[in-house]
Scaffold this motif. Sequence first.
Motif, PDB file in Angstrom:
ATOM      1  N   PHE A   1       2.797  -8.220  12.445  1.00 37.54           N
ATOM      2  CA  PHE A   1       3.414  -6.908  12.543  1.00 37.54           C
ATOM      3  C   PHE A   1       2.343  -5.821  12.512  1.00 37.54           C
ATOM      4  O   PHE A   1       1.292  -5.978  11.889  1.00 37.54           O
ATOM      5  CB  PHE A   1       4.386  -6.676  11.379  1.00 37.54           C
ATOM      6  N   VAL A   2       2.630  -4.734  13.194  1.00 40.99           N
ATOM      7  CA  VAL A   2       1.786  -3.545  13.149  1.00 40.99           C
ATOM      8  C   VAL A   2       2.137  -2.768  11.890  1.00 40.99           C
ATOM      9  O   VAL A   2       3.309  -2.514  11.613  1.00 40.99           O
ATOM     10  CB  VAL A   2       2.019  -2.672  14.402  1.00 40.99           C
ATOM     11  N   ARG A   3       1.124  -2.393  11.129  1.00 42.11           N
ATOM     12  CA  ARG A   3       1.326  -1.601   9.912  1.00 42.11           C
ATOM     13  C   ARG A   3       1.081  -0.122  10.220  1.00 42.11           C
ATOM     14  O   ARG A   3      -0.035   0.272  10.553  1.00 42.11           O
ATOM     15  CB  ARG A   3       0.370  -2.043   8.800  1.00 42.11           C
ATOM     16  N   LEU A   4       2.121   0.679  10.104  1.00 42.33           N
ATOM     17  CA  LEU A   4       2.022   2.105  10.397  1.00 42.33           C
ATOM     18  C   LEU A   4       2.227   2.925   9.125  1.00 42.33           C
ATOM     19  O   LEU A   4       3.119   2.632   8.324  1.00 42.33           O
ATOM     20  CB  LEU A   4       3.060   2.517  11.441  1.00 42.33           C
TER      21      LEU A   4
ATOM     22  N   HIS B   1       0.838  -1.204   0.000  1.00 44.60           N
ATOM     23  CA  HIS B   1       0.000   0.000   0.000  1.00 44.60           C
ATOM     24  C   HIS B   1       0.875   1.256   0.000  1.00 44.60           C
ATOM     25  O   HIS B   1       1.892   1.326   0.681  1.00 44.60           O
ATOM     26  CB  HIS B   1      -0.907   0.000   1.239  1.00 44.60           C
ATOM     27  N   ARG B   2       0.467   2.235  -0.765  1.00 49.63           N
ATOM     28  CA  ARG B   2       1.284   3.439  -0.954  1.00 49.63           C
ATOM     29  C   ARG B   2       1.537   4.197   0.360  1.00 49.63           C
ATOM     30  O   ARG B   2       2.539   4.895   0.500  1.00 49.63           O
ATOM     31  CB  ARG B   2       0.629   4.378  -1.960  1.00 49.63           C
ATOM     32  N   GLU B   3       0.643   4.054   1.346  1.00 42.58           N
ATOM     33  CA  GLU B   3       0.796   4.780   2.609  1.00 42.58           C
ATOM     34  C   GLU B   3       1.573   4.008   3.669  1.00 42.58           C
ATOM     35  O   GLU B   3       1.889   4.555   4.719  1.00 42.58           O
ATOM     36  CB  GLU B   3      -0.591   5.149   3.174  1.00 42.58           C
ATOM     37  N   LEU B   4       1.894   2.753   3.398  1.00 47.15           N
ATOM     38  CA  LEU B   4       2.589   1.943   4.399  1.00 47.15           C
ATOM     39  C   LEU B   4       4.032   2.413   4.549  1.00 47.15           C
ATOM     40  O   LEU B   4       4.807   2.407   3.584  1.00 47.15           O
ATOM     41  CB  LEU B   4       2.559   0.461   4.007  1.00 47.15           C
ATOM     42  N   ALA B   5       4.407   2.795   5.759  1.00 47.27           N
ATOM     43  CA  ALA B   5       5.750   3.303   6.029  1.00 47.27           C
ATOM     44  C   ALA B   5       6.588   2.332   6.843  1.00 47.27           C
ATOM     45  O   ALA B   5       7.768   2.125   6.558  1.00 47.27           O
ATOM     46  CB  ALA B   5       5.662   4.637   6.762  1.00 47.27           C
ATOM     47  N   LEU B   6       5.968   1.718   7.862  1.00 47.56           N
ATOM     48  CA  LEU B   6       6.756   0.998   8.857  1.00 47.56           C
ATOM     49  C   LEU B   6       6.023  -0.244   9.351  1.00 47.56           C
ATOM     50  O   LEU B   6       4.804  -0.233   9.525  1.00 47.56           O
ATOM     51  CB  LEU B   6       7.023   1.931  10.049  1.00 47.56           C
TER      52      LEU B   6
END
Length: 439
Positions: A126-129, A108-113
């Motif tokens: 995992f937590v998707r931030l 996803h384009r907004e997934l950073a961390l």
Amino acid sequence: MKFEKGKVITKEKTYFVEELELLKFISDKKELILLLTENNIESLIAYISAINSSHAVMLLHLKGNNEFLERIIDNYLPKWIIGLKERKGYIYNNGILTRESSVTIHIHRELALLLNTSGTTGSQKFVRLSYENLQSNAQSIIEYLEIDENERAIMHLPLSYSYGMSIVNSHLLAGASILLTDESVIEKSLWEFVQKQKATSLAGVPFTYQMLHRIGFMQMELPHLKVLTQAGGRLNEKLVKLFGEYAQQHNKRFYIMYGQTEASPRISYVPYDKVLEKSGTIGISIPGGQLSIEGELNELVYRGGNVMMGYAESVNDLAKGNELEGVLHTGDTATMDEDGYFTITGRIKRFIKLFGLRINLDDVEKKLEEIFHIPLACTGSDDKLIVAIEKVDKVGQVKEIIENLYKLHKTAYKVIVIDEIPRLANGKTNYTTLKELCL
């Protein structure tokens, strides 16, 4: 969110973020970076590079469980790995392992961390931030901790731990300085670094504050250290009052904070001028967030821009969008007083926090039962894991497995022998009785 200013200071050198030679991750599409972290400048540069590159980055501690790491690599198929020099299926060049085969992964384009909530021994969840999650929480922390470009924060907590990560995010976003070290607060050389670099803030989990109390921190001459923060589990109320009184007497600010990795990670804080008055609480919501108590179980629910997108359990989940829409059911039960301050009363699910690491008691039981095939049960508090067994001859073996699996110090757990694991009428473990027997 991008890092464009601030300083990273080690014992050897000062690095200006805007002048760092960042790692290059070249790809025509968004990819996954696996970063195995240490508290050194190489890891910080890799983290800054990964966040600024707009790819997604997964953080894990370098000194972890090798078997777990192999499962993570096989499950998530990262394009790049930093922190290893060799791995089957990857080519090493300029400090980066690059996957040999071409694999189509949708991210996803907004997934950073991606952060693991169970340390290096837990599940592959995992937590998707998102970038918004990180930016929102960092800005809130900057506001309530009053962070500006003059702050110099000691960074001794692991970067792969959400608390440590948030220190980096908030201070670099504010253009402040990070004093980077991998030393413990019990080491004399850390305090020499603190004094030489005129550190202004120190963060710690409950164990940190227990150690600070033991080593005579309150007798140290630290005129530049103005801010103390505590999160990562409940701190003994006696220590809260001791450090609160110390801070008040020495013109320092002591903040008690509550959070979860799922909230990037800060959720609430006790303002420094209320710490003594509200010593048993988790305080009020961070700026921009909202806390409430909902449902028959009085669950604490948090709403804010820092609430995670959701969880990932495999590479296929990286394509998912924002599933929680800013609402986090914490799993903790709570009460609220007449001033709007919240107090945690229990957990809906059976988790404890040791040294800031969240441990699922049910997972511990399951692992031990699979190995020993004997009646056992786990209970505990935020300062000790307790394993109850019925076989005295298994005590040594159980201790060995706990240390190997969870990397816990001997003071963080206890194995006790009881005649019989208490049971309810339906045959399930009676954890209330168990806790009374063990604690």
